[in-house]
Scaffold this motif. Structure first.
Motif, short mmCIF file in Angstrom:
data_model
loop_
_atom_site.label_atom_id
_atom_site.label_comp_id
_atom_site.label_asym_id
_atom_site.label_seq_id
_atom_site.Cartn_x
_atom_site.Cartn_y
_atom_site.Cartn_z
N SER A 121 -5.17 -4.91 -5.77
CA SER A 121 -5.89 -3.86 -5.06
C SER A 121 -7.31 -4.30 -4.74
O SER A 121 -7.83 -4.03 -3.64
CB SER A 121 -5.91 -2.56 -5.88
N HIS A 167 -7.09 -6.63 -1.83
CA HIS A 167 -6.94 -5.92 -0.57
C HIS A 167 -8.26 -5.31 -0.11
O HIS A 167 -8.57 -5.29 1.09
CB HIS A 167 -5.90 -4.81 -0.71
N SER A 168 -9.04 -4.82 -1.05
CA SER A 168 -10.26 -4.10 -0.70
C SER A 168 -11.44 -5.03 -0.41
O SER A 168 -12.25 -4.74 0.47
CB SER A 168 -10.65 -3.15 -1.84
N GLU A 225 -0.40 2.31 -3.29
CA GLU A 225 -1.81 2.62 -3.06
C GLU A 225 -2.03 3.88 -2.23
O GLU A 225 -3.18 4.23 -1.98
CB GLU A 225 -2.51 1.43 -2.40
N HIS A 279 -1.72 -4.77 -10.70
CA HIS A 279 -2.01 -3.86 -9.58
C HIS A 279 -3.52 -3.81 -9.30
O HIS A 279 -3.94 -3.83 -8.13
CB HIS A 279 -1.50 -2.46 -9.89
N ARG A 282 0.83 -1.21 0.00
CA ARG A 282 0.00 0.00 0.00
C ARG A 282 0.86 1.26 0.00
O ARG A 282 0.56 2.24 -0.69
CB ARG A 282 -0.94 -0.01 1.20
#
Length: 239
Positions: free
Chosen positions: A177, A180-181, A120, A173, A116
């Motif tokens: 991402s 992760h979300s 991110e 990516h 992150r």
């Protein structure tokens, strides 16, 4: 104000030590805050225990500070991708690109906090002339090398090498991402790696085809723009 000893060797050694202390302080603050928004020269100086102007002996601005603090992380990811690609000497180039993609995804899923910070969270704005010196260049360089090897081997690329590498990076990516979300557990790792394989396969044809070789006339506006950004000289900041 920080002073330097008269002896040149001691001065160089002390300067290198102080630079490492500053970088370590920035890493701690970024890890604690999860962003560079609150990072200031004064905050870093307070963390190290020196005066704020002393930092300018080692770093020109906040951008250089953050890039230096994250350099090791980008290097670690690039090294893992390179090791994965080289693990099987008999593998074909497309399999090696797949291995690079898997290593990228696994790094992101196993080290979400580091990832992150690298990709991110908002990093300091940099003049376009400096972006080629961002430490993330190691990641794109590895992907370009892998895809170029595919083209040299005779595999058809659906895009020019420059654009294909950027597209692959952006796709990987996006997948991690989303992981992760939305997922945040290990059960989705297999799916992420399968999606990564599909992305590589969409860019690298299995059958022999007319490849987009670096430097060929078969380019797009996007590939030319990426090459222009990449070709800008790296800034020569203070060491």
């Amino acid at each position: 104000m920080e002073t330097q000893p008269a002896d040149g060797g001691q001065r160089d050694g002390q300067g290198s030590r102080r630079r490492r202390e500053i970088v370590a302080a920035v890493q701690r603050l970024l890890g604690e805050w999860g962003s560079s928004d609150r990072l200031t020269m004064r905050a870093v100086a307070k963390e190290v225990g020196i005066s704020a102007p002393s930092i300018y002996l080692h770093f020109s601005d906040k951008t250089e500070l953050v890039w230096a603090a994250l350099e090791d992380r980008y290097g670690e990811l690039a090294a893992q991708m390179a090791a994965a690609a080289q693990a099987d000497d008999d593998a074909d180039p497309r399999s090696r690109v797949r291995a690079q993609a898997h290593a990228y995804c696994r790094f992101a899923m196993s080290s979400p906090g580091h990832y992150r910070l690298m990709f991110e969270v908002h990093q300091p704005a940099a003049d376009p002339s400096r972006i080629g010196g961002h430490p993330a260049r190691r990641i794109s360089a590895g992907l370009r090398a892998g895809l170029h090897a595919c083209a040299v081997d005779g595999a058809g690329l659906s895009l020019p090498v420059e654009q294909a590498a950027q597209t692959l990076w952006a796709g990987l990516h996006g997948m991690v991402s989303l992981h992760h979300s939305l997922h945040r557990d290990e059960s989705s790792e297999g799916l992420v790696l399968q999606l990564a394989d599909g992305l590589v396969d969409s860019l690298v044809a299995g059958a022999q085809g007319a490849p987009f070789l670096a430097g060929s006339e078969s380019e797009t506006e996007a590939s030319r723009r990426i090459r222009e950004i990449r070709s800008r000289p790296e800034p020569n900041g203070p060491q």
